[in-house]
Write a protein that holds these residues in place. Structure first.
Motif, PDB file in Angstrom:
ATOM      1  N   TYR A   1       0.965  -1.217  -0.009  1.00  0.00           N
ATOM      2  CA  TYR A   1      -0.059   0.183  -0.038  1.00  0.00           C
ATOM      3  C   TYR A   1       0.872   1.372   0.056  1.00  0.00           C
ATOM      4  CZ  TYR A   1      -3.293  -3.554   1.378  1.00  0.00           C
ATOM      5  OH  TYR A   1      -4.172  -4.638   1.612  1.00  0.00           O
TER       6      TYR A   1
ATOM      7  N   VAL B   1      -7.025   2.576  -3.743  1.00  0.00           N
ATOM      8  CA  VAL B   1      -7.848   2.266  -2.677  1.00  0.00           C
ATOM      9  C   VAL B   1      -8.813   3.536  -2.345  1.00  0.00           C
ATOM     10  CG1 VAL B   1      -8.006   1.396  -0.438  1.00  0.00           C
ATOM     11  CG2 VAL B   1      -6.155   0.659  -1.724  1.00  0.00           C
TER      12      VAL B   1
ATOM     13  N   THR C   1     -11.502   5.688  -1.086  1.00  0.00           N
ATOM     14  CA  THR C   1     -12.143   5.787   0.518  1.00  0.00           C
ATOM     15  C   THR C   1     -13.614   6.336   0.453  1.00  0.00           C
ATOM     16  OG1 THR C   1     -11.351   8.121   0.951  1.00  0.00           O
ATOM     17  CG2 THR C   1      -9.946   6.066   1.488  1.00  0.00           C
TER      18      THR C   1
ATOM     19  N   ALA D   1      -1.418   4.560   4.326  1.00  0.00           N
ATOM     20  CA  ALA D   1      -2.237   3.469   4.791  1.00  0.00           C
ATOM     21  C   ALA D   1      -1.491   2.196   5.463  1.00  0.00           C
ATOM     22  CB  ALA D   1      -2.948   2.999   3.545  1.00  0.00           C
TER      23      ALA D   1
ATOM     24  N   THR E   1      -2.682  -1.804   6.983  1.00  0.00           N
ATOM     25  CA  THR E   1      -3.841  -2.621   7.480  1.00  0.00           C
ATOM     26  C   THR E   1      -3.586  -3.567   8.719  1.00  0.00           C
ATOM     27  OG1 THR E   1      -2.946  -4.516   6.211  1.00  0.00           O
ATOM     28  CG2 THR E   1      -4.347  -2.689   4.961  1.00  0.00           C
TER      29      THR E   1
ATOM     30  N   TYR F   1      -8.711  -1.204   7.394  1.00  0.00           N
ATOM     31  CA  TYR F   1      -7.903  -0.126   6.725  1.00  0.00           C
ATOM     32  C   TYR F   1      -7.710   1.082   7.554  1.00  0.00           C
ATOM     33  CZ  TYR F   1      -6.003   2.211   2.414  1.00  0.00           C
ATOM     34  OH  TYR F   1      -5.109   2.512   1.584  1.00  0.00           O
TER      35      TYR F   1
ATOM     36  N   TRP G   1      -5.790   4.986   7.939  1.00  0.00           N
ATOM     37  CA  TRP G   1      -4.853   5.845   6.888  1.00  0.00           C
ATOM     38  C   TRP G   1      -5.098   7.383   7.486  1.00  0.00           C
ATOM     39  CZ3 TRP G   1      -9.800   4.200   5.881  1.00  0.00           C
ATOM     40  CH2 TRP G   1     -10.729   5.068   5.539  1.00  0.00           C
TER      41      TRP G   1
ATOM     42  N   MET H   1     -12.499  -3.735   5.640  1.00  0.00           N
ATOM     43  CA  MET H   1     -12.138  -3.963   4.086  1.00  0.00           C
ATOM     44  C   MET H   1     -12.947  -5.309   3.540  1.00  0.00           C
ATOM     45  SD  MET H   1      -7.961  -3.448   3.659  1.00  0.00           S
ATOM     46  CE  MET H   1      -8.192  -2.578   2.073  1.00  0.00           C
TER      47      MET H   1
END
Length: 326
Positions: free
Chosen positions: A96, A135, A137, A146, A148, A157, A159, A177
């Motif tokens: 990521y 990704v 949002t 980000a 996980t 997730y 961030w 997720m």
């Protein structure tokens, strides 16, 4: 959300730290089930994703560097590749990262969005990396950093992102997720810049990292400008609480790691957690060894990777100690 104070314990036999890896910011070290340690970080050129692996943390310093992915020459993710993290989710490797369409600043911010790439090979330093796209949002604003984590079978997730209605560059958000590259629910804000130490130079909450221990979930994060003002804070929740409930999280009022002027380690932050050979938690972070930065600190290459043991107090809270001491 409520707050509490944080008291550090002194380490009477502290060892002065030296960088493990020089000129690597936003460091991420992951110990996989194969026994290897994997390392990635922002490279000074911000043009690629670099991976290393070794059988020990110390071995990462001299390990072969593999360029896993390069930015394209143009397009939405063609500049400023920042803060990659390597994760093993649902049987595959994912990185990521954040990237921007240009180096142009709009409304006082870069234009980063978050992306994911996937490698289904057993060794992520080999095999092919597949670009999985943005990704998304659901909020079309500056976002980055980000990470996980899995809790009670659910992948989450976590961030940093800008909210146009809130003062500052970024807040911390969490979401479930549905796949390792797609969110399965709306973002929930967990923290925003509010304390004096979080708003020096810039109003920032960013660089979250997750650690589970002693019946708690901990989220460390970084705040303020990326010079000597950069420092780390901490959120925590009970392991049985709902991570998506902001009221479940306690935010400490004081930083847990900050510049150590006497030890000449400046602006520690953007950390990750890993585990030593003995299973004990190791704190990974970047910092500088001087403050006389010419121009924007963003373009200074001398943020180095440090690793030190994380300690614990009698209440089961992490003790970060001084940035210059092991």
């Amino acid at each position: 959300m409520w707050q509490t104070e944080f008291l550090e314990l002194e380490n009477p036999v502290a060892e002065i730290l030296k960088p493990l890896i020089e000129q690597r910011a936003d460091p991420y070290i992951y110990k996989h089930t194969d026994g290897y340690y994997y390392f990635t970080a922002s490279v000074p050129q911000y043009d690629r994703i670099e991976l290393r692996r070794a059988s020990s943390i110390a071995g990462l310093a001299s390990a072969e560097k593999v360029d896993a992915w390069f930015k394209p020459d143009s397009g939405a993710w063609s500049e400023l590749v920042w803060a990659p993290e390597l994760h093993y989710n649902d049987g595959a490797w994912y990185v990521y990262f954040a990237a921007a369409p240009s180096r142009e600043i709009k409304h006082k911010l870069f234009q980063h969005r978050m992306y994911a790439i996937r490698n289904q090979n057993a060794n992520p330093l080999e095999g092919e990396w597949e670009f999985m796209g943005q990704v998304d949002t659901g909020i079309d604003t500056f976002c980055l950093d980000a990470t996980t984590f899995t809790h009670k079978g659910q992948l989450y997730y976590l961030w940093a992102q800008k909210d146009v209605a809130i003062e500052g560059n970024s807040n911390l958000y969490i979401a479930p997720m549905k796949t390792p590259w797609q969110l399965g629910g709306p973002p929930v804000m967990l923290s925003k810049p509010e304390f004096d130490w979080e708003i020096r130079g810039f109003w920032v909450n960013e660089g979250p990292s997750v650690l589970k221990r002693n019946g708690k979930i901990f989220i460390s994060y970084s705040a303020s400008a990326t010079d000597e003002n950069y420092a780390m804070g901490l959120l925590w929740a009970d392991e049985n609480a709902d991570p998506l409930d902001p009221a479940a999280w306690t935010k400490l009022r004081q930083p847990v790691l900050q510049t150590c002027y006497e030890g000449k380690v400046y602006g520690p932050g953007h950390n990750s957690f890993t585990y030593g050979d003995d299973g004990e938690v190791q704190l990974v972070y970047h910092a500088r060894t001087y403050t006389e930065i010419v121009g924007d600190p963003l373009w200074n290459p001398d943020r180095h990777t440090y690793v030190k043991p994380l300690r614990w107090d009698a209440q089961g809270m992490p003790v970060f100690g001084k940035a210059s001491e092991a």
